[in-house]
Design an enzyme around this catalytic site. Sequence first.
Site, PDB file in Angstrom:
ATOM      1  N   CYS A   1      12.823   8.103  12.817  1.00 16.42           N
ATOM      2  CA  CYS A   1      12.291   7.374  13.970  1.00 16.42           C
ATOM      3  C   CYS A   1      13.331   7.219  15.064  1.00 16.42           C
ATOM      4  O   CYS A   1      12.982   6.925  16.212  1.00 16.42           O
ATOM      5  CB  CYS A   1      11.760   6.016  13.533  1.00 16.42           C
ATOM      6  SG  CYS A   1      12.838   5.120  12.420  1.00 16.42           S
TER       7      CYS A   1
ATOM      8  N   LYS B   1       0.870  -1.174   0.000  1.00 19.08           N
ATOM      9  CA  LYS B   1       0.000   0.000   0.000  1.00 19.08           C
ATOM     10  C   LYS B   1       0.907   1.224   0.000  1.00 19.08           C
ATOM     11  O   LYS B   1       1.624   1.476   0.965  1.00 19.08           O
ATOM     12  CB  LYS B   1      -0.915   0.033   1.219  1.00 19.08           C
ATOM     13  CG  LYS B   1      -1.796   1.292   1.284  1.00 19.08           C
ATOM     14  CD  LYS B   1      -2.565   1.358   2.590  1.00 19.08           C
ATOM     15  CE  LYS B   1      -3.387   2.658   2.657  1.00 19.08           C
ATOM     16  NZ  LYS B   1      -2.526   3.873   2.765  1.00 19.08           N
TER      17      LYS B   1
ATOM     18  N   GLY C   1      -1.936   5.104  14.047  1.00 21.46           N
ATOM     19  CA  GLY C   1      -2.283   4.320  12.867  1.00 21.46           C
ATOM     20  C   GLY C   1      -1.834   2.879  12.980  1.00 21.46           C
ATOM     21  O   GLY C   1      -2.573   1.953  12.626  1.00 21.46           O
ATOM     22  N   GLY C   2      -0.616   2.677  13.484  1.00 26.60           N
ATOM     23  CA  GLY C   2      -0.102   1.321  13.638  1.00 26.60           C
ATOM     24  C   GLY C   2      -0.888   0.520  14.647  1.00 26.60           C
ATOM     25  O   GLY C   2      -1.163  -0.670  14.437  1.00 26.60           O
TER      26      GLY C   2
ATOM     27  N   GLY D   1       5.215   3.649  10.781  1.00 25.19           N
ATOM     28  CA  GLY D   1       4.350   4.825  10.798  1.00 25.19           C
ATOM     29  C   GLY D   1       4.014   5.261  12.197  1.00 25.19           C
ATOM     30  O   GLY D   1       4.724   4.960  13.163  1.00 25.19           O
TER      31      GLY D   1
ATOM     32  N   GLU E   1       6.617  -0.768  13.319  1.00 21.79           N
ATOM     33  CA  GLU E   1       7.600   0.113  13.967  1.00 21.79           C
ATOM     34  C   GLU E   1       6.902   1.447  14.114  1.00 21.79           C
ATOM     35  O   GLU E   1       6.578   2.108  13.129  1.00 21.79           O
ATOM     36  CB  GLU E   1       8.861   0.205  13.096  1.00 21.79           C
ATOM     37  CG  GLU E   1      10.038   0.863  13.797  1.00 21.79           C
ATOM     38  CD  GLU E   1      10.206   2.292  13.364  1.00 21.79           C
ATOM     39  OE1 GLU E   1       9.718   3.173  14.110  1.00 21.79           O
ATOM     40  OE2 GLU E   1      10.794   2.534  12.315  1.00 21.79           O
TER      41      GLU E   1
END
Length: 504
Positions: free
Chosen positions: A300, A182, A243-244, A239, A263
């Site tokens: 990150c 995606k 959302g994760g 992300g 992650e």
Amino acid sequence: MGYVPHGRHLIAGDRIATEATFRSEPAEGPAHDFSVGSPDLVARACEAAESAFQTYAATTRDRRAAFLDAIADEIEARGPAITEIGAGETGLPAARLEGERGRTTGQLRLFARHILAGDHLDRRHDVALPDRQPQPRPDLKLVQRPVGPVAVFGASNFPLAFSTAGGDTAAALAAGCPVVVKGHSAHPGTGEIVAEAILSAIGTLGLPRGTFSFIQGGRRDVGQALVQHQLIRAVGFTGSLAGGRALFDLCCARPDPIPFYGELGSVNPMFLLPGALASRAGSIAAGWAGSLTLGAGQFCTNPGIAVVIAGLEADAFVAAARAALEPVAGQTMLTEGIAAAFRAGRDRFAATPGVQEVLTTVSDRRGAAPCLFATTGAEWLANHALGEEVFGPLGLVVRVRDADEMEAVARSLDGQLTCTLHLDPADVALGRRLMPILERKAGRVLANGFPTGVEVADPMVHGGPYPASTNFGHSSVGTLSIRRFLRPVCYQNLPEALLPGDWE
């Protein structure tokens, strides 16, 4: 412009348009229209991946390695066009994108060498002992086998290394798993051109068309349909925590729960021990400023927290950090939404009681300039929100009373990707005291360095306890990442003719 996106999905080799479209929002240059994904397209891609699985999983390691090398070749052949469209969409400088492209192709080639050696297979064999008493032992062979089709979500902050052909995709393909990607709507053209490179490699090697598909984003239902499709057997994600976590919960709620390798974020705290602080406050502060503002802080592993014992040396460190950050100009962020979230985080810190503004700056609509705040160990321990990630160039200095409070701050941490110790020889005793805590908190512990810049190598661990990642036993960088998309199978007394080719 060297590459003009066609704006279509790439599903099992077919370029498919939809009536619904979204328009890209580049930092500079022309915008383009892209087809919006749908659950129906997800189903088509997943079915194609399942049809390809048996054939692709049975390919020899030589052939899969050649495939990974071919993808790297195709990406390199498109290098200037990838840089041009990537810089326009993301605002990242060309040099950064060229370095990230080299990291992406280097990772593909590293994985090719790794699977050629068979190191990912963890092959084990106990020969039969038919005369053993009181019971004979059968012949037992163990080898890791691919799990099936894998869903991968492109990341906003790494349009190459953690996106279409990035670490998750490379690891799954190395393992023998077809992939459905995606794409991220922050850089849809970059995702498309890299997807075209993968399709070219599939054609060159004559691999099943369903080995790879690429679906543009645009709506949340695409991601939801992807992680819930019954043919998907694992998910790779980089992300946001929100959302994760939502996707992770969907994976767990399936009738057949599947692993979600997410992650999700980290503040990557640094602990400056007294000897190092006394002897190197200025140089550590300068290095921190460089790491904190690298790529507008959109890493990150951005080291957002510095823990110091209060005193004159701590004051000198704060002053030096301010001096190093103050001249750093604002930088363009990846999207307007990310820039808005950064400003909201900055404003939240500025309004928090017990937090001192050391350096605040004004940022424009899509820009971010560095900010620095300070607080006490007591305030940190009383306010869990101070440990929440602000994605961007924002640093927080935590002044603790003494070594005991420094240890308490370490114990209070949520899971992290990294923790760092800055120490001199005189600090070893305190370092030993902190290490049993920090190695439980993070997947990577550094000494006298800065965590930005994750080496793609065999020993690398890019993961950690939740919320740094959803599975602390694995890594999303390095050759260990391939193991996420394999599962062990034991073969008892099987004739050689029935064993998988990877056994050899």
